[in-house]
Structure formats: structure tokens, C-alpha cells
Design an enzyme around this catalytic site. Structure first.
Site, PDB file in Angstrom:
ATOM      1  N   TYR A 158      -6.371  -0.068   2.392  1.00  0.00           N
ATOM      2  CA  TYR A 158      -5.366  -0.488   1.418  1.00  0.00           C
ATOM      3  C   TYR A 158      -5.966  -0.551   0.015  1.00  0.00           C
ATOM      4  O   TYR A 158      -5.368  -0.062  -0.955  1.00  0.00           O
ATOM      5  CB  TYR A 158      -4.814  -1.853   1.833  1.00  0.00           C
ATOM      6  CG  TYR A 158      -3.790  -2.429   0.889  1.00  0.00           C
ATOM      7  CD1 TYR A 158      -2.454  -2.061   0.984  1.00  0.00           C
ATOM      8  CD2 TYR A 158      -4.151  -3.363  -0.083  1.00  0.00           C
ATOM      9  CE1 TYR A 158      -1.504  -2.603   0.125  1.00  0.00           C
ATOM     10  CE2 TYR A 158      -3.211  -3.904  -0.936  1.00  0.00           C
ATOM     11  CZ  TYR A 158      -1.892  -3.522  -0.826  1.00  0.00           C
ATOM     12  OH  TYR A 158      -0.951  -4.052  -1.682  1.00  0.00           O
ATOM     13  N   LYS A 162      -4.823   1.571  -3.306  1.00  0.00           N
ATOM     14  CA  LYS A 162      -4.377   0.934  -4.544  1.00  0.00           C
ATOM     15  C   LYS A 162      -5.249   1.364  -5.727  1.00  0.00           C
ATOM     16  O   LYS A 162      -4.755   1.546  -6.838  1.00  0.00           O
ATOM     17  CB  LYS A 162      -4.386  -0.592  -4.396  1.00  0.00           C
ATOM     18  CG  LYS A 162      -3.270  -1.127  -3.516  1.00  0.00           C
ATOM     19  CD  LYS A 162      -1.894  -0.806  -4.082  1.00  0.00           C
ATOM     20  CE  LYS A 162      -0.774  -1.415  -3.265  1.00  0.00           C
ATOM     21  NZ  LYS A 162       0.569  -1.070  -3.766  1.00  0.00           N
TER      22      LYS A 162
END
Length: 342
Positions: A158, A162
Site C-alpha cells: 500500500y 501511494k
């Protein structure tokens, strides 16, 4: 600050609209009378989100699509235009994740997180630009995270996605500025939020997944996203004091922050006994065999509804002017006091 030619409000697309931040954001746009296209994979959550939008005063269009499929995203954008008209705002928000040490995340799992959480934004942005650039109008809001700047343990896939969104968006913004395009892109960096993701994320930790405190309600994020959509000249917005503190610390003492997170980052992201929910990595948790999860997770008792820092972020010029005036006044007072003593 409306950008539409019609009296019916803006045409807004929200990906990941079936739950969490996307769900709260769809409601917030609808409360302003906007027409909202809801894009996600599931069925139960999308249907409930459409009901939320209508109750809030907006019009809803439900589109079931996986954002990791570029053609499906292009088709979704065309369906929005065919149904509602030109797209004014596109909000990239859909994501998935795995809570586990990097060495316990399989290659296919890492790829899947990257395809949804990063490439989903790329494909959404491309689809939006295909319709916005010819009109030279429109706004793209990338829903980011403090983790776009600062990686933390147990969320390597993740965090990587990002970070990639951050770099991609900065590059795109430069290109739009170079061509003097009136199409805007901005990013909203979020803190830990009370959303259902912590009960449907793929979890290989010993405890049940949770957000790092302090925890904010998704409506705090939704308000920031709606505001950013109408004030997109700013390159990004920070939401929550924890986001601001994290990003500032990372800019000043990143090595110290590495060591701090090595000590605290494992415990702060889990609690109690492990809970294996309906992981949505490969299939939606709110599919026909699932249920609607809504916008909120299980942290209502601790989540806060407001962010004073968000007000400061929106009004930074006013705050800066006030601080300047205050400093000048203090200096003048000291000078007068010195003259009086003489």
C-alpha cells in the site's frame, strides 16, 4: 466554484464509492446537489451508496467496475458522459491492501495491490483526461495518505502504491501547467480513518488490523475532498494533525522516524486477537454473498469528527498573516517597553 454548465450540479465520479471514504465522499457531493457516479466492484455497497446519494439530494449512477481494468474504467467514464453529461470532477479513491510483513506477501498479492491502488488511479486519471482535456475543464482529486510520503511497517504494498501515486500526480501536474491547461489535479493526504477496510483487508498479523491513532471519521476526509475539488489550484491538502506531524517529521528527521516506527509501528496497527474477515483483495467484500459495510468501521467510540488542522490548511494565508501581524505587534511592544525603561 461550480464548474458545470447545467443547473443540476456538477457531474462527479467517485471510485471506491461503495464503502469508507468513497461512500462518505459520495454523500458529501450529493448534499451539494451534485450528480454522482459511483464506481466499485461490489453490488450491495453500491446499491446502498446510491440510496445515500438520493437521500442527500443528489442523483446517482451505479457502475460496477474493477479499476485495475483500464478498458472497464474507460467504459465507465463513457457511461457517465452518456448518462449525466461532461465530467466535472473525478475522484480516485479505490484501493486494496495487505497487512503483513513484506516477506509474507506473495508476488501475486503485491501485484494486485499495485494494480488496484496505483494503476487504478492511473487508469482513472487517463479516462478523466480523455473527456476533460478537449473541454479544457475539470478537476481530478487523488485521494492520498500520509503514507504517500512516509512508509510504515506491515503495509509495504500500500505504501509503495501511494508513493507511486504521489510521483505520478506531480509529473502530471507539471505537464498540465506546461500546456496552460485549465484542467486541475490535486491530492488530499489523509490520516488514519474509521472505515471498514480494517475488517476486510487481507491480514497476516497476529492481531486484528486497526488504524494508527488518532482516528478520524471518514466524513472529515470527505469534507476535505469536496473542498479540494472546488479549490484545486493547491497542489495538495493535508488532513489531520497526525498527517501534518508525520510529514513534517519525515522531512526533518526521517532516520529517527524509521527507528520510532520500528518500535511502535507493529503494535499500533493491531489489537486483540486476529480476525479474518471477507478479504476484498480478489473479490469485493460486499458482493452478492456479502453485505453493505457502509462508511464507518468499528472505531466510532474513539474517532473524532473534526480536524482543526484542516481549517488551518484551508486558511494558511490568513493564519500566516495573523502570525505576521502578531509577531510585528509583539516586537513593537518590546520596543515600547524598552523605551519606557530608558
Amino acid at each position: 466554484m461550480r464548474t458545470t454548465d447545467t443547473p443540476h450540479g456538477r457531474v462527479v465520479v467517485v471510485t471506491g464509492a461503495s464503502g469508507g471514504v468513497g461512500r462518505a465522499t459520495a454523500r458529501a457531493f450529493a448534499a451539494g446537489g451534485d450528480r454522482v457516479a459511483l464506481v466499485a466492484r461490489g453490488t450491495e455497497g453500491l446499491a446502498a451508496a446510491a440510496d445515500d446519494v438520493r437521500r442527500a439530494g443528489g442523483e446517482a449512477l451505479v457502475i460496477s467496475a474493477d479499476v485495475s481494468d483500464a478498458k472497464a474504467v474507460d467504459d465507465a467514464a463513457q457511461q457517465v458522459v452518456d448518462t449525466f453529461g461532461p465530467i466535472d470532477v473525478w475522484v480516485n479513491n479505490a484501493f486494496t491492501g495487505v497487512f503483513a510483513p513484506f516477506t509474507e506477501i506473495g508476488p501475486d498479492e503485491f501485484r494486485r495491490v499495485t494494480e488496484v491502488t496505483y494503476l487504478g488511479y492511473v487508469f482513472g486519471t487517463r479516462a478523466a483526461l480523455r473527456h476533460m482535456l478537449p473541454r479544457d475543464r475539470g478537476t481530478i482529486v487523488q485521494v492520498g495518505s500520509a503514507l504517500a510520503y512516509r512508509g510504515i511497517p506491515l503495509q509495504s504494498a500500500y505504501c509503495g502504491a501511494k508513493h507511486a501515486i504521489q510521483g505520478f500526480n506531480e509529473s502530471l501536474r507539471c505537464e498540465l501547467l506546461h500546456t496552460r491547461s485549465a484542467v486541475r489535479t490535486t491530492m488530499v493526504q489523509l490520516p488514519g480513518l474509521n472505515t471498514p477496510q480494517f475488517d476486510w483487508v487481507l491480514n497476516r498479523m497476529r492481531g486484528r488490523a486497526r488504524p494508527v491513532a488518532p482516528v478520524y471519521q471518514p466524513e472529515v476526509a470527505a469534507r476535505a475532498i469536496v473542498y479540494a475539488a472546488s479549490h484545486a489550484r493547491r497542489r495538495e491538502y493535508w488532513v489531520g494533525a497526525s498527517t501534518a506531524a508525520t510529514l513534517l517529521a519525515n522531512a526533518v528527521v526521517p532516520g529517527l522516524l524509521d527507528r520510532y516506527l520500528a518500535r511502535t509501528g507493529f503494535g499500533s496497527q493491531q489489537e486483540g486477537d486476529r480476525h479474518d474477515g471477507p478479504a476484498n483483495l480478489w473479490a469485493p467484500a460486499d458482493g452478492r454473498q456479502g453485505h453493505d459495510f457502509g462508511a464507518h468501521g468499528r472505531f466510532d467510540d474513539e474517532a473524532v469528527h473534526h480536524s482543526p488542522q484542516q481549517w488551518v490548511s484551508r486558511n494558511r494565508r490568513r493564519v500566516g498573516a495573523a502570525l505576521t501581524v502578531g509577531a510585528a505587534g509583539a516586537l513593537a511592544a518590546r520596543k515600547l517597553a524598552g523605551q519606557a525603561r530608558r
